[in-house]
Write a protein that holds these residues in place. Structure first.
Motif, mmCIF file in Angstrom:
data_model
loop_
_atom_site.group_PDB
_atom_site.id
_atom_site.type_symbol
_atom_site.label_atom_id
_atom_site.label_comp_id
_atom_site.label_asym_id
_atom_site.label_seq_id
_atom_site.Cartn_x
_atom_site.Cartn_y
_atom_site.Cartn_z
ATOM 1 N N LEU A 24 0.577 -1.134 0.388
ATOM 2 C CA LEU A 24 0.344 0.012 -0.157
ATOM 3 C C LEU A 24 0.654 1.093 -0.084
ATOM 4 O O LEU A 24 0.787 2.459 -0.599
ATOM 5 C CB LEU A 24 -0.411 0.441 1.322
ATOM 6 C CG LEU A 24 -1.608 -1.679 1.119
ATOM 7 C CD1 LEU A 24 -2.758 -1.355 1.985
ATOM 8 C CD2 LEU A 24 -3.476 -0.952 -0.361
ATOM 9 N N GLU A 25 1.927 0.764 0.664
ATOM 10 C CA GLU A 25 2.913 2.246 1.070
ATOM 11 C C GLU A 25 3.851 2.768 -0.561
ATOM 12 O O GLU A 25 3.361 4.015 -0.891
ATOM 13 C CB GLU A 25 4.119 2.283 1.826
ATOM 14 C CG GLU A 25 3.528 2.173 3.329
ATOM 15 C CD GLU A 25 3.839 3.519 3.797
ATOM 16 O OE1 GLU A 25 3.950 4.318 3.293
ATOM 17 O OE2 GLU A 25 2.986 3.676 5.257
ATOM 18 N N ALA A 26 4.011 1.515 -1.628
ATOM 19 C CA ALA A 26 4.522 1.578 -3.243
ATOM 20 C C ALA A 26 3.299 1.958 -3.433
ATOM 21 O O ALA A 26 3.365 2.715 -4.251
ATOM 22 C CB ALA A 26 5.027 0.266 -3.366
ATOM 23 N N ARG A 27 1.717 1.767 -3.579
ATOM 24 C CA ARG A 27 0.933 2.022 -4.524
ATOM 25 C C ARG A 27 0.983 3.327 -4.197
ATOM 26 O O ARG A 27 0.849 4.499 -5.004
ATOM 27 C CB ARG A 27 -0.254 1.181 -3.790
ATOM 28 C CG ARG A 27 -1.260 1.677 -5.213
ATOM 29 C CD ARG A 27 -3.079 0.935 -5.255
ATOM 30 N NE ARG A 27 -3.312 0.980 -3.431
ATOM 31 C CZ ARG A 27 -4.526 0.222 -3.700
ATOM 32 N NH1 ARG A 27 -4.833 -0.467 -3.829
ATOM 33 N NH2 ARG A 27 -4.568 0.826 -2.293
ATOM 34 N N SER A 28 1.006 4.077 -3.014
ATOM 35 C CA SER A 28 0.543 5.228 -2.893
ATOM 36 C C SER A 28 1.488 6.357 -3.033
ATOM 37 O O SER A 28 1.305 7.166 -3.573
ATOM 38 C CB SER A 28 -0.046 5.645 -1.174
ATOM 39 O OG SER A 28 1.390 5.397 -0.416
ATOM 40 N N ARG A 29 2.708 6.347 -3.037
ATOM 41 C CA ARG A 29 4.207 6.636 -3.798
ATOM 42 C C ARG A 29 4.583 6.406 -5.060
ATOM 43 O O ARG A 29 5.560 6.807 -5.545
ATOM 44 C CB ARG A 29 5.378 6.086 -2.908
ATOM 45 C CG ARG A 29 5.528 7.159 -1.615
ATOM 46 C CD ARG A 29 6.674 5.601 -0.826
ATOM 47 N NE ARG A 29 6.642 6.677 0.544
ATOM 48 C CZ ARG A 29 6.224 6.020 1.625
ATOM 49 N NH1 ARG A 29 5.320 5.357 1.041
ATOM 50 N NH2 ARG A 29 6.700 7.373 2.628
ATOM 51 N N ARG A 30 3.335 4.999 -5.865
ATOM 52 C CA ARG A 30 3.793 5.484 -6.948
ATOM 53 C C ARG A 30 4.884 5.174 -7.785
ATOM 54 O O ARG A 30 5.557 5.167 -8.464
ATOM 55 C CB ARG A 30 3.121 6.402 -8.396
ATOM 56 C CG ARG A 30 1.555 6.840 -8.066
ATOM 57 C CD ARG A 30 1.922 7.504 -9.447
ATOM 58 N NE ARG A 30 0.062 8.655 -8.922
ATOM 59 C CZ ARG A 30 -0.380 9.135 -10.275
ATOM 60 N NH1 ARG A 30 0.470 9.493 -11.073
ATOM 61 N NH2 ARG A 30 -1.379 9.639 -9.515
ATOM 62 N N ALA A 31 5.830 3.926 -6.219
ATOM 63 C CA ALA A 31 6.765 3.491 -6.376
ATOM 64 C C ALA A 31 6.661 2.049 -6.432
ATOM 65 O O ALA A 31 5.520 1.207 -6.694
ATOM 66 C CB ALA A 31 7.447 3.732 -5.176
ATOM 67 N N ALA A 32 8.063 1.070 -7.061
ATOM 68 C CA ALA A 32 8.423 -0.196 -7.467
ATOM 69 C C ALA A 32 8.178 -1.044 -6.103
ATOM 70 O O ALA A 32 8.578 -0.162 -4.652
ATOM 71 C CB ALA A 32 9.156 -0.664 -8.428
ATOM 72 N N LEU A 33 7.918 -2.147 -5.601
ATOM 73 C CA LEU A 33 8.077 -2.709 -4.483
ATOM 74 C C LEU A 33 9.185 -3.600 -4.797
ATOM 75 O O LEU A 33 8.777 -4.572 -5.539
ATOM 76 C CB LEU A 33 6.662 -3.277 -3.155
ATOM 77 C CG LEU A 33 6.877 -4.012 -2.751
ATOM 78 C CD1 LEU A 33 6.936 -3.477 -1.432
ATOM 79 C CD2 LEU A 33 4.930 -5.076 -2.226
ATOM 80 N N ARG A 34 10.013 -3.996 -3.560
ATOM 81 C CA ARG A 34 10.949 -5.018 -3.255
ATOM 82 C C ARG A 34 10.999 -5.787 -2.727
ATOM 83 O O ARG A 34 11.081 -5.729 -1.407
ATOM 84 C CB ARG A 34 12.213 -4.934 -4.161
ATOM 85 C CG ARG A 34 12.670 -5.569 -3.222
ATOM 86 C CD ARG A 34 14.559 -4.874 -4.204
ATOM 87 N NE ARG A 34 14.818 -4.143 -5.157
ATOM 88 C CZ ARG A 34 15.994 -3.572 -4.994
ATOM 89 N NH1 ARG A 34 17.150 -3.108 -4.098
ATOM 90 N NH2 ARG A 34 16.350 -2.934 -6.621
ATOM 91 N N VAL A 35 10.290 -7.279 -2.309
ATOM 92 C CA VAL A 35 10.449 -8.227 -1.691
ATOM 93 C C VAL A 35 11.673 -8.732 -1.126
ATOM 94 O O VAL A 35 12.411 -9.537 -2.477
ATOM 95 C CB VAL A 35 9.198 -8.832 -1.778
ATOM 96 C CG1 VAL A 35 9.157 -10.367 -1.245
ATOM 97 C CG2 VAL A 35 7.744 -8.581 -2.325
ATOM 98 N N VAL A 36 12.274 -8.382 -0.354
ATOM 99 C CA VAL A 36 13.456 -9.447 0.148
ATOM 100 C C VAL A 36 13.229 -9.719 1.191
ATOM 101 O O VAL A 36 12.820 -9.993 2.050
ATOM 102 C CB VAL A 36 14.790 -7.630 0.074
ATOM 103 C CG1 VAL A 36 15.833 -8.368 0.834
ATOM 104 C CG2 VAL A 36 14.558 -6.631 -0.746
ATOM 105 N N HIS A 37 14.075 -11.565 1.029
ATOM 106 C CA HIS A 37 14.510 -12.400 2.301
ATOM 107 C C HIS A 37 16.220 -12.549 2.119
ATOM 108 O O HIS A 37 16.845 -12.756 0.986
ATOM 109 C CB HIS A 37 14.108 -13.733 1.549
ATOM 110 C CG HIS A 37 14.397 -14.726 2.155
ATOM 111 N ND1 HIS A 37 13.880 -14.868 3.881
ATOM 112 C CD2 HIS A 37 15.241 -15.590 2.653
ATOM 113 C CE1 HIS A 37 13.920 -16.072 4.328
ATOM 114 N NE2 HIS A 37 15.146 -16.741 3.447
ATOM 115 N N ALA A 38 16.265 -12.212 3.280
ATOM 116 C CA ALA A 38 18.508 -12.390 3.011
ATOM 117 C C ALA A 38 18.430 -14.067 3.839
ATOM 118 O O ALA A 38 17.736 -14.581 4.622
ATOM 119 C CB ALA A 38 18.338 -11.939 4.876
#
Length: 298
Positions: A24-38
């Protein structure tokens, strides 16, 4: 589309809640979302594939692929149309996410992960990332509020100015009101200059509240002009900061604080109030001590 929101996932319920908030944060910013697993196991030279005696879908690598796939699917279902990418990176979670924060405008993590211990309210990765991240860090609990105001903790420090900017931007993105809260006691309030040098504490009782009202007003100067659509409520509370903010968080959808305030000690990266809120707040907490990118400030 510009900007990047990063979310750390580990397969926990808290991590999946963080994915939803991050989407939701990415959508409101019109940004991409990166899902990261270490993924720490390759660095420890542990076998990644399934055991010869186990099922073919077993093994650490397959487990990681499943949890990352679930997180990506959750993100796309939460915010359709948002660009979602993913990465499985070798290393310790804090090191990996701190590196990711160098290019992100926001990093989102769950309050507790699979490595959490019973009795701890917030995981070590969340606390340490809030202290070391190079951009704002949003720590999410399992059931974040969907309504209510954005609450901003104001202390009047120079370090807290970035938190003020971030809170106004968040309130605008969420179409939510902003509650700017400043708590003070006679121990943390600056003492006003005496009117009579022979009476060093004359009128201090009346002058202190007025000085704290002025401090809050000065901290917000210019922001309301920049965000005219954000309703702002100013609260000056006589009491301890952490208790006042924890109480305000009960009805908030987000609590925003700086990493260190007026009482910070040199060498400490995260103040005691910020740490207390990460452990005890009733809503997600954004700790702002890193940079604010241009896309976050109007």
């Amino acid at each position: 589309m510009s900007g990047l929101v990063v979310v750390g996932v580990d397969g926990s319920a808290s991590g999946l809640a963080a994915v939803e908030v991050a989407a939701l944060e990415a959508r409101s910013r019109r940004a991409a979302l990166r899902v990261v697993h270490a993924f720490l196991w390759p660095a420890m030279h542990a076998p990644l594939g399934p055991s010869p005696l186990g099922p073919p879908e077993g093994g650490l690598r397959n487990m990681v692929e499943r949890l990352v796939k679930e997180a990506v699917e959750r993100a796309r279902a939460t915010a359709p149309g948002t660009e979602v990418e993913h990465a499985v990176l070798t290393g310790e979670p804090l090191t990996v996410l701190e590196a990711q924060s160098r290019t992100a405008e926001l990093v989102v993590v769950g309050s507790r992960g699979t490595g959490g211990f019973v009795g701890l309210l917030v995981g070590s990765t969340a606390v340490h990332l809030a202290a070391h991240g190079r951009c704002p860090v949003l720590v999410v609990r399992e059931r974040p509020h969907t309504g209510g105001p954005v609450v901003l903790g104001v202390d009047g420090s120079a370090a807290g100015e970035r938190a003020v900017d971030f809170a106004f931007a968040e309130a605008a993105l969420r179409n939510a009101p902003l509650v700017a809260l400043h708590a003070w006691t006679t121990w943390n309030a600056p003492m006003p200059a005496p009117q009579d040098a022979s009476m060093p504490y004359a009128n201090a009782r009346q002058a202190l509240p007025e000085g704290e009202e002025r401090l809050l007003a000065e901290a917000l100067t210019g922001r309301q002009d920049r965000y005219p659509g954000v309703p702002v409520e100013r609260r000056v509370v006589h009491g301890r900061t952490r208790e006042a903010l924890i109480e305000a968080s009960r009805s908030a959808q987000l609590l925003v604080v700086g990493g260190r305030g007026r009482g910070g000690f040199a060498g400490l990266l995260l103040g005691s109030v910020s740490q207390a809120l990460l452990h005890h707040a009733h809503c997600p907490v954004a700790v702002v001590r890193g940079r604010i990118t241009g896309s976050q400030v109007a």
